[in-house]
Design an enzyme around this catalytic site. Structure first.
Site, PDB file in Angstrom:
ATOM      1  N   ASP A 156       0.812  -1.231   0.000  1.00 29.03           N
ATOM      2  CA  ASP A 156       0.000   0.000   0.000  1.00 29.03           C
ATOM      3  C   ASP A 156       0.840   1.273   0.000  1.00 29.03           C
ATOM      4  O   ASP A 156       1.872   1.368   0.646  1.00 29.03           O
ATOM      5  CB  ASP A 156      -0.953   0.058   1.182  1.00 29.03           C
ATOM      6  CG  ASP A 156      -1.827   1.300   1.087  1.00 29.03           C
ATOM      7  OD1 ASP A 156      -2.484   1.469   0.056  1.00 29.03           O
ATOM      8  OD2 ASP A 156      -1.811   2.115   2.013  1.00 29.03           O
ATOM      9  N   ASP A 309      -8.119   4.668   5.891  1.00 31.85           N
ATOM     10  CA  ASP A 309      -6.845   5.087   5.286  1.00 31.85           C
ATOM     11  C   ASP A 309      -6.241   6.244   6.098  1.00 31.85           C
ATOM     12  O   ASP A 309      -5.659   7.179   5.533  1.00 31.85           O
ATOM     13  CB  ASP A 309      -7.017   5.482   3.810  1.00 31.85           C
ATOM     14  CG  ASP A 309      -5.667   5.568   3.080  1.00 31.85           C
ATOM     15  OD1 ASP A 309      -4.638   5.172   3.651  1.00 31.85           O
ATOM     16  OD2 ASP A 309      -5.657   6.045   1.927  1.00 31.85           O
ATOM     17  N   HIS A 313       0.157  13.156   8.667  1.00 34.04           N
ATOM     18  CA  HIS A 313       1.366  13.864   8.229  1.00 34.04           C
ATOM     19  C   HIS A 313       1.508  15.108   9.100  1.00 34.04           C
ATOM     20  O   HIS A 313       0.501  15.718   9.481  1.00 34.04           O
ATOM     21  CB  HIS A 313       1.253  14.294   6.766  1.00 34.04           C
ATOM     22  CG  HIS A 313       1.255  13.151   5.800  1.00 34.04           C
ATOM     23  ND1 HIS A 313       2.354  12.348   5.581  1.00 34.04           N
ATOM     24  CD2 HIS A 313       0.274  12.663   4.999  1.00 34.04           C
ATOM     25  CE1 HIS A 313       2.051  11.424   4.676  1.00 34.04           C
ATOM     26  NE2 HIS A 313       0.796  11.579   4.315  1.00 34.04           N
TER      27      HIS A 313
HETATM   28  O1  DOR Z   1      -3.213   9.250   0.740  1.00 33.62           O
HETATM   29  C1  DOR Z   1      -2.495   8.291   0.967  1.00 33.62           C
HETATM   30  N1  DOR Z   1      -1.630   8.299   2.005  1.00 33.62           N
HETATM   31  N2  DOR Z   1      -2.542   7.234   0.164  1.00 33.62           N
HETATM   32  C2  DOR Z   1      -1.692   6.225   0.272  1.00 33.62           C
HETATM   33  O2  DOR Z   1      -1.802   5.305  -0.499  1.00 33.62           O
HETATM   34  C3  DOR Z   1      -0.608   6.251   1.275  1.00 33.62           C
HETATM   35  C4  DOR Z   1      -0.960   7.102   2.408  1.00 33.62           C
HETATM   36  C5  DOR Z   1       0.211   7.431   3.278  1.00 33.62           C
HETATM   37  O3  DOR Z   1       0.932   6.526   3.691  1.00 33.62           O
HETATM   38  O4  DOR Z   1       0.397   8.626   3.608  1.00 33.62           O
HETATM   39 ZN    ZN Z   2      -3.182   3.215  -0.570  1.00 37.05          ZN
END
Ligand code: DOR
Ligand code: ZN
Length: 429
Positions: A156, A309, A313
């Site tokens: 992923d 998900d 960050h």
């Molecule tokens: O938006 C996303 N953030 N999509 C992903 O596939 C990975 C994820 C991340 O790890 O920040």
């Molecule tokens: Zn993903």
């Protein structure tokens, strides 16, 4: 409620696995469900009780797709803070994606994540990398990773692009009954893209990802699944075309399942507004037609579950030009309120279906035994929520280390009131 036996009384129990949708009392003892009976029917002793009058009592929610960022990116999140956010969101189990630093591609990393020192307050089920370093060249050792505790394999963040490699991943995983979670995207089609391709990306002057980037990989994977009889699980599906491919695969009785995020069934690419990076994630927010397709898929059963998900960050990382900022938004603390406000209140989807999407089905998909149910003997993982309470979500008061969410300041209906893991409360509102 820190004792060994707890009576949850006067609540309305929704347990789709056992066709329960009515007032019941539940006794939890020594980490398991000890009894579930008509209201007032528990005659045995208990240490404490929880009055769930006017509240829904459900099997603990299970999120098949979270990024806990440990090891290696503790400035974004840790297993301790991420699982606290999960508890506040009503999740009693979370499946942790392997795009950590280092990547979770060895039993050592998997084992480390599961150690008590990490401070997890809910159950953590690691998803291991399918290829070494998730670099799409060589398979990891699925058997050893599974023995260490991995419940699925995935690269992923990246798709497994090579046909032969994906074929090998599916065949190997099928033998071990491990689901293969695919991040369906063909980045060869759109280098440098940061949002959905369409009128809005053209207006904003940003490179876009077309729907076919997702659907072409899903179609390819379904073809390979037909050969291998593996369990293909499509992560964070976002396009009408990919959803239709999953619908057809299910009609063919292939083991193809799919999850959708709260943001993909709620928001549109036009909501990005003035280059707000809290609306940047991968897959990107799509068109109204795609969003409507997600609602239809949730109603007709093509979509198996809701997964967040959750992708934390740090502030300074998101505070960049739109096309430079990282993809991802947090989601654990807003999933249930969005599901109730959007799916139940607006689209009139029954709460029973919401519980199915957040608990019953995810437990079945990843074969998390004795979870996603309140049957006697099941683990005492319970989520208690008020389906009518109106409140304002404020990201600043959240439990996640990161605050990157497009839902800051939203007014929601539905709030988690208590989260119980293994019979112990880990969150009380
Ligand atoms: O938006 C996303 N953030 N999509 C992903 O596939 C990975 C994820 C991340 O790890 O920040
Ligand atoms: Zn993903």
């Amino acid at each position: 409620m820190s004792s060994t036996s707890v009576l949850i009384r006067r609540g309305h129990v929704i347990d789709p696995a056992n066709n329960i949708d009515r007032p019941m009392d539940i006794l939890l003892r020594e980490g398991r469900v000890a009894a579930i009976v008509e209201p007032g029917g528990i005659k045995s002793d208990y240490d404490e009780d929880f009055d769930a009058h006017h509240l829904i009592v459900a099997p603990g929610f299970i999120d098949l797709h979270v990024h806990l960022r440990e090891p290696g990116q503790q400035h974004k999140e840790t297993i301790a803070t991420g699982t606290q956010a999960a508890a506040a969101g009503g999740f009693t189990s979370v499946c942790a994606m392997p795009n950590t630093a280092p990547v979770n591609d060895t039993p050592d990393v998997t084992t480390w994540m599961l150690q008590p020192d990490r401070g997890a307050v809910v159950n953590v089920f690691p998803v291991a990398a399918a290829t070494v370093g998730s670099s799409g060249e060589k398979l990891t050792n699925f058997r050893d990773l599974q023995r260490a505790g991995a419940v699925a394999v995935s690269d992923d963040g990246k798709p497994i692009l090579d046909d032969n490699l994906m074929r090998e991943v599916l065949r190997t995983a099928a033998r071990l009954e491990l689901p293969v979670v695919q991040h369906a995207e063909d980045p060869r089609m759109h280098p440098g893209a940061s949002m959905n391709y369409g009128a809005n990306s053209l207006r904003m002057g940003l490179r876009g990802m077309p729907n076919t980037s997702e659907s072409s990989i899903v179609l390819r994977d379904i073809r390979l699944t037909r050969e291998s009889r593996a369990h293909l699980h499509v992560a964070h599906i976002s396009t009408a075309e990919a959803l239709e491919a999953v619908r057809r695969a299910k009609k063919e009785n292939l083991r193809v399942t799919a999850e959708v995020t709260p943001h993909h069934f709620t928001l549109l690419d036009e909501n990005i507004g003035h280059y707000d990076t809290n609306f940047k994630m991968n897959p990107p927010l799509r068109s109204a037609a795609d969003r409507d397709a997600m609602i239809a898929g949730l109603k007709d059963g093509t979509l198996d579950c809701i997964a967040t998900d959750h992708a934390p960050h740090a502030y300074h990382e998101k505070e960049q030009e739109f096309d430079r900022a990282p993809f991802g938004i947090i989601g654990l603390e807003t999933a249930l309120p969005i599901a109730i406000t959007v799916l139940h209140e607006h689209f009139e989807i029954p709460l029973l279906r919401v519980v199915q999407l957040m608990s019953t089905n995810p437990a079945r998909l990843f074969q998390l035994m004795h979870r996603g149910t309140l049957a006697v003997g099941a683990f005492a993982d319970v989520t208690i929520f008020d389906p009518k309470l109106r409140w304002k979500y404020q990201a600043a008061t959240g439990y996640s280390k990161s605050k990157n969410t497009p839902f800051d300041g939203w007014d929601f209906t539905g709030k988690v009131m208590a989260t119980i893991v293994g019979g112990k409360p880990v969150y009380l509102a």
